[in-house]
Design a protein around this motif. Structure first.
Motif, PDB file in Angstrom:
ATOM      1  N   UNK A  76      -9.087  20.085 -15.203  1.00 37.00           N
ATOM      2  CA  UNK A  76      -8.682  18.747 -14.792  1.00 37.00           C
ATOM      3  C   UNK A  76      -9.662  18.163 -13.795  1.00 37.00           C
ATOM      4  N   UNK A  77      -9.264  17.061 -13.193  1.00 43.75           N
ATOM      5  CA  UNK A  77     -10.150  16.366 -12.272  1.00 43.75           C
ATOM      6  C   UNK A  77     -10.167  17.030 -10.899  1.00 43.75           C
ATOM      7  N   UNK A  78      -9.033  17.531 -10.461  1.00 43.14           N
ATOM      8  CA  UNK A  78      -8.924  18.101  -9.116  1.00 43.14           C
ATOM      9  C   UNK A  78      -9.723  19.394  -8.990  1.00 43.14           C
ATOM     10  N   UNK A  79     -10.353  19.578  -7.816  1.00 44.75           N
ATOM     11  CA  UNK A  79     -11.053  20.825  -7.512  1.00 44.75           C
ATOM     12  C   UNK A  79     -10.185  21.780  -6.701  1.00 44.75           C
ATOM     13  N   UNK A  80      -8.929  21.420  -6.437  1.00 45.73           N
ATOM     14  CA  UNK A  80      -8.039  22.316  -5.714  1.00 45.73           C
ATOM     15  C   UNK A  80      -7.836  23.610  -6.483  1.00 45.73           C
ATOM     16  N   UNK A  81      -7.955  24.744  -5.805  1.00 44.54           N
ATOM     17  CA  UNK A  81      -7.840  26.045  -6.468  1.00 44.54           C
ATOM     18  C   UNK A  81      -7.289  27.065  -5.480  1.00 44.54           C
ATOM     19  N   UNK A  82      -6.863  28.173  -6.032  1.00 46.36           N
ATOM     20  CA  UNK A  82      -6.111  29.154  -5.248  1.00 46.36           C
ATOM     21  C   UNK A  82      -6.908  29.691  -4.066  1.00 46.36           C
ATOM     22  N   UNK A  83      -8.212  29.928  -4.247  1.00 41.17           N
ATOM     23  CA  UNK A  83      -8.993  30.566  -3.193  1.00 41.17           C
ATOM     24  C   UNK A  83      -9.214  29.703  -1.961  1.00 41.17           C
ATOM     25  N   UNK A  94     -13.855  25.114   0.941  1.00 42.30           N
ATOM     26  CA  UNK A  94     -12.778  24.191   1.298  1.00 42.30           C
ATOM     27  C   UNK A  94     -13.286  23.016   2.125  1.00 42.30           C
ATOM     28  N   UNK A  95     -14.216  23.257   3.035  1.00 42.05           N
ATOM     29  CA  UNK A  95     -14.709  22.178   3.901  1.00 42.05           C
ATOM     30  C   UNK A  95     -16.228  22.265   4.007  1.00 42.05           C
ATOM     31  N   UNK A  96     -16.881  22.443   2.847  1.00 43.29           N
ATOM     32  CA  UNK A  96     -18.335  22.573   2.805  1.00 43.29           C
ATOM     33  C   UNK A  96     -18.883  21.822   1.605  1.00 43.29           C
ATOM     34  N   UNK A  97     -20.185  21.588   1.588  1.00 42.67           N
ATOM     35  CA  UNK A  97     -20.841  20.934   0.466  1.00 42.67           C
ATOM     36  C   UNK A  97     -20.249  19.564   0.184  1.00 42.67           C
ATOM     37  N   UNK A  98     -19.791  19.369  -1.041  1.00 41.32           N
ATOM     38  CA  UNK A  98     -19.194  18.099  -1.414  1.00 41.32           C
ATOM     39  C   UNK A  98     -17.882  17.815  -0.720  1.00 41.32           C
ATOM     40  N   UNK A  99     -17.358  18.825  -0.011  1.00 39.77           N
ATOM     41  CA  UNK A  99     -16.109  18.668   0.733  1.00 39.77           C
ATOM     42  C   UNK A  99     -16.320  18.810   2.242  1.00 39.77           C
ATOM     43  N   UNK A 100     -17.572  18.714   2.671  1.00 39.70           N
ATOM     44  CA  UNK A 100     -17.868  18.762   4.102  1.00 39.70           C
ATOM     45  C   UNK A 100     -17.208  17.571   4.793  1.00 39.70           C
ATOM     46  N   UNK A 101     -16.852  17.727   6.076  1.00 44.04           N
ATOM     47  CA  UNK A 101     -16.146  16.639   6.775  1.00 44.04           C
ATOM     48  C   UNK A 101     -16.834  15.290   6.684  1.00 44.04           C
ATOM     49  N   UNK A 102     -18.172  15.282   6.826  1.00 46.67           N
ATOM     50  CA  UNK A 102     -18.860  13.986   6.783  1.00 46.67           C
ATOM     51  C   UNK A 102     -18.810  13.367   5.392  1.00 46.67           C
ATOM     52  N   UNK A 109       0.863  -1.181   0.000  1.00 52.39           N
ATOM     53  CA  UNK A 109       0.000   0.000   0.000  1.00 52.39           C
ATOM     54  C   UNK A 109       0.898   1.229   0.000  1.00 52.39           C
ATOM     55  N   UNK A 110       0.786   2.033  -1.064  1.00 54.20           N
ATOM     56  CA  UNK A 110       1.552   3.274  -1.171  1.00 54.20           C
ATOM     57  C   UNK A 110       0.548   4.422  -1.151  1.00 54.20           C
ATOM     58  N   UNK A 111       0.528   5.191  -0.071  1.00 51.71           N
ATOM     59  CA  UNK A 111      -0.347   6.353   0.039  1.00 51.71           C
ATOM     60  C   UNK A 111       0.458   7.592  -0.329  1.00 51.71           C
ATOM     61  N   UNK A 112       0.005   8.296  -1.359  1.00 52.16           N
ATOM     62  CA  UNK A 112       0.685   9.507  -1.814  1.00 52.16           C
ATOM     63  C   UNK A 112      -0.177  10.690  -1.393  1.00 52.16           C
ATOM     64  N   UNK A 113       0.366  11.551  -0.536  1.00 53.15           N
ATOM     65  CA  UNK A 113      -0.428  12.654  -0.005  1.00 53.15           C
ATOM     66  C   UNK A 113       0.315  13.960  -0.011  1.00 53.15           C
ATOM     67  N   UNK A 114      -0.345  14.964   0.541  1.00 53.92           N
ATOM     68  CA  UNK A 114       0.218  16.308   0.596  1.00 53.92           C
ATOM     69  C   UNK A 114      -0.868  17.332   0.371  1.00 53.92           C
ATOM     70  N   UNK A 115      -0.559  18.589   0.597  1.00 52.68           N
ATOM     71  CA  UNK A 115      -1.548  19.641   0.399  1.00 52.68           C
ATOM     72  C   UNK A 115      -1.867  19.760  -1.085  1.00 52.68           C
ATOM     73  N   UNK A 116      -2.915  20.531  -1.397  1.00 47.76           N
ATOM     74  CA  UNK A 116      -3.310  20.662  -2.796  1.00 47.76           C
ATOM     75  C   UNK A 116      -2.186  21.299  -3.600  1.00 47.76           C
ATOM     76  N   UNK A 117      -2.010  20.797  -4.834  1.00 48.67           N
ATOM     77  CA  UNK A 117      -0.988  21.265  -5.781  1.00 48.67           C
ATOM     78  C   UNK A 117       0.429  20.908  -5.355  1.00 48.67           C
ATOM     79  N   UNK A 118       0.568  19.937  -4.453  1.00 50.93           N
ATOM     80  CA  UNK A 118       1.915  19.565  -3.989  1.00 50.93           C
ATOM     81  C   UNK A 118       2.582  18.547  -4.903  1.00 50.93           C
ATOM     82  N   UNK A 119       1.896  18.107  -5.960  1.00 45.28           N
ATOM     83  CA  UNK A 119       2.502  17.178  -6.921  1.00 45.28           C
ATOM     84  C   UNK A 119       2.195  15.720  -6.652  1.00 45.28           C
ATOM     85  N   UNK A 120       1.241  15.440  -5.769  1.00 51.38           N
ATOM     86  CA  UNK A 120       0.983  14.043  -5.393  1.00 51.38           C
ATOM     87  C   UNK A 120       0.404  13.228  -6.548  1.00 51.38           C
ATOM     88  N   UNK A 121      -0.502  13.811  -7.337  1.00 59.22           N
ATOM     89  CA  UNK A 121      -1.092  13.037  -8.437  1.00 59.22           C
ATOM     90  C   UNK A 121      -0.077  12.764  -9.537  1.00 59.22           C
TER      91      UNK A 121
END
Length: 535
Positions: A478-485, A397-405, A348-360
Motif C-alpha cells: 500500500x501507500x503507507x510506510x508504517x511497519x511493525x519494526x 522511524x525518524x531518519x532519511x525520508x522521515x527525518x524531522x526536517x 477542516x477535519x484532521x484525522x490522526x493517530x499512531x500508525x495502523x490506528x485506522x486513520x486512513x
C-alpha cells in the motif's frame, strides 16, 4: 460532395440517404454527422464555418479527420481505425470506402457499447464512485504524459483564456436572450472577467508548475466508457478536440472541470465533487481547486453556446433543435450557478493517530460523506521525495525520508494544499499522524485563518491490534510506510492530546468498532452532504 445545384440542406439529405445503411442510426451534432452501425462508426465533418472551426473545404475536413485519429489514439488506440474516403460510385450513390470519385472523408471507428458510456451508466445507476476514481486515475496519467512546453504554456495566460471567454460571449450575443434574462447573462460575463482579473497570479503559477498541457478539450460523460473486460475494468476516452488547438492546449483543470460540470449538469454534484477530489489526489494537484469553479462556469457556457447553435441550425431535425434549446438553457443556468459558493460549508477535519490506528480508513469514509478531498501525508511525502505512491520508503522511524526536517516540510505542504482547497470554499480532510502538538496546532491555525470549524479525530486501537494490522499490511502492501519494526519508536514519541484542544474539537475514535458506528457518531458533529440531495 454535392450534386450540381444542391443546397447545403439537400446535400446533407442526399448524404444521409445514401450512407445510412439498414441497421444504422444517425446522430447529428453542430459539427458532425455520425453513422452508427452495430460494430463500427463513421463520422463525417459537416461543411460549416463556426468561427472557431472551418470545415468548408474537403482538404480541411480530411486534415481534421486525420488529426482526430492521431490525437484520440492517445487515449483510445484500439477504437480509432483510420480515415476512409466517402466516394461516389458509378451509380451516383455515395459510399464509405470503395473506388470512384472521392467527395469527402470520414473517421472510421470501432463501436463501443452504449451501455458502457458514462452518461448511460449514470442514468442506469451504475456509474459509481470506484468507477469515477478509475476515470480520475486514467485522466491524471494522461495529463502527466501529455505535451507541456512553451507553446502550450501560452494558452494558459489570462490573455489567452480571456480570448476564449470573450469569443463565447460574442458568439452568443444575438441569442442569449432566448435562454437567460439580461441580468443573468450580464452576471455570468461580469463574474468570469472579474475572476480572470483577480486571479492573474494563480494562472501564472499554473503555467510555472507545468499544468498547462495538450489535453483532451471535450471531456464529457458521453466520451467516457467504463468497460468490463476479461482483464478487468477498463476506461476508454474518445473524441478529444482536434479542430482547434487553443481549445485543447489548456490548464489540466479545464479538462477536469469539464467532466465535473457535466456530472453537475446531470444533477450529480456529489459525484462531481468526488471526481475532483480523486483527480486532485491522483495528480497531486490540489492547486486546481481555486480555479475549478471558473473553469466549470466557462465549460458550461461553451456547452450552452454549442447547444444554442444546434438549436438554430435548419439543417438538423426539428426534434434535435427542440432538445438542443432545452439543453442550452440548462447549461447557461449552470454557468451562472458555478460562480456561486459550493453547497457544503467548509471545515477542516484532521484525522490522526499512531500508525495502523485506522486513520486512513476513516478518512476515506469521511471523504464520501463530505464529498471532500483528502490531503494525506503519505502521498504528499512521496511526491516531494519524487517516488511513486506505492513505492516503499524503508528509512528508519525518524531518519532519511522521515527525518524531522523532512517531516516538517511534508506537514507544511499538506497545509498549503489544504489552504488551496479552502480557497475554493470547500471542506478538506487531512490524513496524517499529527504525532506532535506543533502539527496539530498548525492545522487548527489553518482553520482559524479561514474562519471555519476545526476537528481533530484521534483514532485509537490496542497495541496488539496495531501489531496485527501491520503484519497484514506487510503482506498486502500500500501507500503507507508504517511497519511493525518502527511501531515501538513511534509509540514512544507520540505526544498525547492533553488539554491543548477544546473538548468539542477533539474526538477520540475507537477504530476497533464497526466503521458504520464510527460514522454515525461523527455524523452528529460534522457537516455532511444533505440527505437525499444529489444536485
Amino acid at each position: 460532395m454535392t450534386r450540381p445545384g444542391a443546397t447545403a440542406e439537400t446535400a446533407g439529405e442526399q448524404l444521409v440517404a445514401d450512407l445510412l445503411a439498414p441497421g444504422m442510426s444517425l446522430e447529428e451534432t453542430h459539427v458532425s454527422r455520425v453513422f452508427l452501425g452495430r460494430d463500427e462508426v463513421y463520422k463525417i465533418k459537416r461543411p460549416v464555418d463556426l468561427g472557431f472551426l472551418d470545415f468548408t473545404t474537403i482538404e480541411r475536413r480530411r486534415a481534421a479527420c486525420e488529426a482526430e485519429v492521431e490525437l484520440n489514439r492517445r487515449l483510445a488506440p484500439e477504437v480509432y481505425l483510420g480515415v476512409v474516403p466517402v466516394s461516389r460510385g458509378a451509380d451516383g450513390r455515395l459510399r464509405f470506402g470503395g473506388g470512384g470519385e472521392v467527395v469527402d472523408w470520414a473517421v472510421h471507428m470501432r463501436r463501443l457499447r452504449d451501455a458502457d458510456r458514462a452518461d448511460r451508466r449514470l442514468e442506469q445507476g451504475t456509474l459509481d464512485r470506484p468507477g469515477l476514481e478509475r476515470v480520475a486515475q486514467v485522466v491524471a496519467s494522461f495529463h502527466a504524459a501529455a505535451r507541456a512546453d512553451e507553446e502550450t504554456a501560452r494558452f494558459g495566460t489570462v490573455e489567452a483564456i480571456a480570448r476564449n471567454v470573450d469569443e463565447n460571449f460574442r458568439q452568443t450575443r444575438d441569442r442569449i436572450h432566448r435562454y437567460l434574462d439580461p441580468a443573468e447573462a450580464a452576471e455570468i460575463e461580469r463574474w468570469q472577467h472579474d475572476f480572470l482579473a483577480r486571479n492573474r497570479d494563480r494562472f501564472a503559477a499554473r503555467i510555472a508548475a507545468g499544468r498547462v498541457r495538450d489535453g483532451h478539450g471535450d471531456l464529457r460523460l458521453e466520451h467516457v466508457y467504463l468497460q468490463q473486460t476479461a482483464d478487468g475494468p477498463r476506461v476508454t476516452i474518445i473524441d478529444c478536440i482536434e479542430f482547434n488547438q487553443r481549445f485543447r492546449f489548456a490548464d489540466v483543470c479545464a479538462d477536469v472541470a469539464f467532466l465535473a460540470m457535466d456530472l453537475a449538469w446531470h444533477r450529480r454534484v456529489d459525484l462531481a465533487e468526488h471526481f475532483l477530489a480523486r483527480y486532485a489526489r491522483a495528480a497531486q494537484d490540489f492547486d486546481l481547486y481555486p480555479l475549478a469553479g471558473f473553469y466549470e462556469s466557462y465549460r458550461a457556457y461553451v456547452r450552452g453556446k454549442v447547444a444554442a447553435m444546434l438549436a438554430a441550425d435548419a439543417a438538423v431535425s426539428e426534434a434535435t433543435r427542440r432538445r438542443a434549446a432545452a439543453e442550452a438553457r440548462r447549461y447557461f443556468l449552470l454557468a451562472l450557478a458555478c460562480g456561486r459558493r459550493p453547497l457544503l460549508e467548509p471545515v477542516v477535519v484532521a484525522v490522526g493517530g499512531v500508525i495502523a490506528s485506522g486513520k486512513s480508513t476513516l478518512a476515506e469514509a469521511l471523504a464520501e460523506t463530505l464529498s471532500a478531498p483528502i490531503v494525506d501525508s503519505d502521498r504528499t511525502r512521496k511526491h516531494l521525495l519524487g517516488v511513486p505512491p506505492e513505492q516503499p520508503v524503508r528509512d528508519g522511524a525518524f531518519a532519511g525520508g522521515y527525518a524531522p526536517e523532512v517531516s516538517r516540510g511534508v506537514y507544511e505542504e499538506v497545509l498549503r494544499r489544504a489552504a488551496a482547497v479552502l480557497d475554493s470554499g470547500r471542506p478538506v480532510i487531512l490524513d496524517a499522524t499529527f504525532r506532535s502538538r506543533r502539527d496539530r496546532r498548525a492545522a487548527r491555525r489553518l482553520a482559524a485563518r479561514y474562519g471555519v470549524p476545526f476537528f481533530f479525530l484521534e483514532c485509537r486501537a490496542p497495541v496488539a491490534e496495531l501489531r496485527r494490522r501491520l503484519v497484514r499490511r506487510a503482506r498486502q502492501g500500500g501507500v503507507s510506510d508504517g511497519r511493525l519494526e518502527i511501531l515501538d519508536d513511534f509509540l514512544d514519541r507520540w505526544q498525547p492530546v492533553a488539554g491543548e484542544l477544546p473538548p468539542e474539537e477533539h474526538l477520540v475514535i475507537d477504530s476497533g468498532r464497526p466503521l458504520a458506528d464510527q460514522l454515525a457518531r461523527l455524523g452528529e458533529r460534522l457537516p455532511a452532504w444533505p440527505g437525499g440531495l444529489t444536485a
